[in-house]
Design a protein around this motif. Structure first.
Motif, short mmCIF file in Angstrom:
data_model
loop_
_atom_site.label_atom_id
_atom_site.label_comp_id
_atom_site.label_asym_id
_atom_site.label_seq_id
_atom_site.Cartn_x
_atom_site.Cartn_y
_atom_site.Cartn_z
N PRO A 99 0.98 -6.11 -12.84
CA PRO A 99 0.17 -4.90 -12.65
C PRO A 99 0.92 -3.88 -11.81
CG PRO A 99 -0.99 -6.89 -11.87
CD PRO A 99 0.41 -7.30 -12.19
N LYS A 100 0.75 -2.59 -12.16
CA LYS A 100 1.41 -1.57 -11.33
C LYS A 100 0.85 -1.59 -9.92
CE LYS A 100 -1.45 2.37 -12.71
NZ LYS A 100 -1.50 3.75 -13.15
N GLU A 101 -0.42 -2.01 -9.78
CA GLU A 101 -1.06 -2.03 -8.46
C GLU A 101 -0.46 -3.10 -7.55
OE1 GLU A 101 -2.61 -2.33 -11.39
OE2 GLU A 101 -3.72 -0.45 -11.64
N MET A 102 0.34 -4.02 -8.14
CA MET A 102 1.01 -5.06 -7.36
C MET A 102 2.47 -4.71 -7.07
SD MET A 102 -0.85 -7.52 -6.26
CE MET A 102 0.35 -8.80 -5.94
N LEU A 103 2.93 -3.58 -7.54
CA LEU A 103 4.32 -3.20 -7.21
C LEU A 103 4.41 -3.01 -5.70
CD1 LEU A 103 5.11 -0.57 -9.99
CD2 LEU A 103 5.90 -2.93 -9.85
N PRO A 104 5.54 -3.42 -5.10
CA PRO A 104 5.64 -3.26 -3.65
C PRO A 104 5.97 -1.82 -3.26
CG PRO A 104 7.60 -4.32 -4.49
CD PRO A 104 6.69 -4.13 -5.67
N VAL A 105 5.40 -1.42 -2.13
CA VAL A 105 5.84 -0.20 -1.44
C VAL A 105 6.19 -0.67 -0.04
CG1 VAL A 105 5.04 1.96 -0.41
CG2 VAL A 105 4.59 1.50 -2.81
N GLY A 106 7.50 -0.67 0.28
CA GLY A 106 7.91 -1.33 1.52
C GLY A 106 7.61 -2.81 1.38
N LYS A 107 6.95 -3.38 2.40
CA LYS A 107 6.75 -4.83 2.41
C LYS A 107 5.53 -5.31 1.61
CE LYS A 107 8.52 -5.94 7.01
NZ LYS A 107 8.04 -6.36 8.34
N LYS A 108 4.62 -4.38 1.32
CA LYS A 108 3.34 -4.84 0.77
C LYS A 108 3.10 -4.30 -0.64
CE LYS A 108 1.12 -3.14 4.55
NZ LYS A 108 0.03 -2.84 5.49
N PRO A 109 2.34 -5.05 -1.45
CA PRO A 109 1.94 -4.47 -2.73
C PRO A 109 0.94 -3.33 -2.49
CG PRO A 109 0.96 -6.66 -2.46
CD PRO A 109 1.86 -6.44 -1.28
N ILE A 110 0.96 -2.38 -3.40
CA ILE A 110 0.15 -1.16 -3.24
C ILE A 110 -1.31 -1.49 -2.95
CG2 ILE A 110 -0.76 0.78 -4.59
CD1 ILE A 110 2.26 0.42 -5.92
N VAL A 111 -1.85 -2.42 -3.70
CA VAL A 111 -3.29 -2.68 -3.60
C VAL A 111 -3.68 -3.22 -2.21
CG1 VAL A 111 -3.28 -5.02 -4.55
CG2 VAL A 111 -5.19 -3.50 -5.04
N GLN A 112 -2.74 -3.83 -1.51
CA GLN A 112 -3.05 -4.32 -0.15
C GLN A 112 -3.29 -3.16 0.81
OE1 GLN A 112 -0.46 -7.41 1.43
NE2 GLN A 112 -1.11 -6.94 3.50
N TYR A 113 -2.52 -2.08 0.65
CA TYR A 113 -2.77 -0.88 1.48
C TYR A 113 -4.20 -0.39 1.28
CZ TYR A 113 2.31 -0.30 2.18
OH TYR A 113 3.62 -0.48 2.52
N ILE A 114 -4.65 -0.45 0.04
CA ILE A 114 -5.97 0.11 -0.28
C ILE A 114 -7.08 -0.76 0.32
CG2 ILE A 114 -7.50 0.74 -2.19
CD1 ILE A 114 -4.73 1.19 -3.72
N VAL A 115 -6.93 -2.07 0.19
CA VAL A 115 -7.94 -2.97 0.76
C VAL A 115 -7.98 -2.80 2.28
CG1 VAL A 115 -8.44 -5.42 1.21
CG2 VAL A 115 -7.93 -4.65 -1.11
#
Ligand code: UTP
Length: 295
Positions: A25-41
């Motif tokens: 999923p694109k929402e699981m691509l990392p940005v820095g250390k975390k996948p994108i969706v983790q920032y949102i949660v």
């Protein structure tokens, strides 16, 4: 009534990020250390949201795995003396209750939101797009401000908006503000307008609060030329029927990072990596060595 439910649509195909999104999923691509969706949660949790529904689709099960406990991994970290890495899994203990439902066919964002109807019931709810991070310099309270504006103005919908260059309006839903205030009434909105037809350069920034009436509006909205149900079109329908829609402006320091295409994904990754407190300084040095004056 205080708002406790959030919906994160993550079912999109992410075709603009192929081949990276062929099997993940694109929402699981990392940005820095975390996948994108983790920032949102984490953003939603900071704003007091306790229940999160992911609207997922085929090939998105790694999102469920990411937020699930993994006792084997924890045991391995302990047994191999890597206890310090356990703090990297702290996000699993935020106390957010996760639910999942599936959008069977990718028929647009409006259709994805409609999948949340039985989850949110008669309560108002937040929608946060699964491919947009908000705020890097400091955590953004935009969702809290949206919820406050929704309640204070007795609105049917509150939408976060950010200013974009006129050359980019055709990539977003764009609103027409009734005033220059930070919180304002929206008098019109258009999905991906041509530059000359845009009602302003204030673009919808991937965070919304809705009253449950939005579901009925989505059901009465027509599919667009790409055979998708657009959320913006459903909101516009409610506006034309006299509902109250308010916009809340994002300040510059709470910039939205849309990772839906490679240009903005690369820019976002580079910005987060270069400013990472642990690895940023060394990375900046490396980039300077690589490119020097040619950067
Ligand atoms: P996009 O509008 O970027 O669409 O989705 P997309 O299908 O993911 O990407 P492209 O255009 O093929 O590259 C914005 C958000 O809405 C979700 C996506 O997962 C993303 O988080 N979405 C979009 C759905 O959940 N379902 C859909 O049918 C469309």
């Amino acid at each position: 009534m205080s708002i406790r439910n959030a919906v994160i649509p993550v079912a999109g195909l992410g075709t603009r990020l192929l081949p990276a999104t062929k099997s993940q999923p694109k929402e699981m691509l990392p940005v820095g250390k975390k996948p994108i969706v983790q920032y949102i949660v984490e953003e939603l949790h900071r704003c007091g949201l306790e229940r999160v529904l992911f609207v997922t689709g085929r090939g998105k099960s790694s999102i469920e795995d990411h937020f699930d406990d993994d006792p084997d991994l924890i045991r391995t970290l302990r047994e191999t003396g890597k206890e310090d890495l356990l703090q990297e899994l702290e996000y699993e203990r935020l106390g957010v209750h996760f639910l999942y439902t599936r959008q069977r066919r990718q028929r647009g964002l409006g259709d994805a939101v409609l999948c949340a109807e039985h989850f949110t019931g008669t309560e108002p709810f937040v929608v946060a797009l699964g491919d947009s991070i908000i705020g890097r310099h400091k955590p953004s309270p935009i969702v809290k401000r949206l919820m406050d504006a929704f309640e204070k103005h007795d609105a049917d919908c509150a939408i976060a908006v950010e200013q974009v260059p006129l050359s980019q309006v055709s990539m977003y839903g764009v609103v027409k503000p009734a005033s220059n205030d930070d919180v304002f009434e929206i008098t019109d909105l258009v999905e991906k307008p041509r530059r000359e037809e845009a009602p302003s350069n204030w673009a919808i920034a991937g965070r919304y609060v809705f009253a449950p009436g939005i579901f009925d509006a989505i059901k009465r909205t027509s599919f667009d030329h790409r055979n998708e149900l657009q959320l913006t079109d459903a909101i516009r329908l409610t506006l034309r029927e006299g509902k109250k829609i308010v916009g809340v402006r994002l300040p510059a320091e709470e910039k939205r990072y849309d990772i839906g295409n490679f240009e903005s994904y690369f820019e976002t990754f580079v910005e987060f990596a270069l400013t990472d407190p642990e690895f940023g300084p060394q990375l900046r040095k490396h980039v300077k060595e690589l490119f020097g004056e040619n950067l």
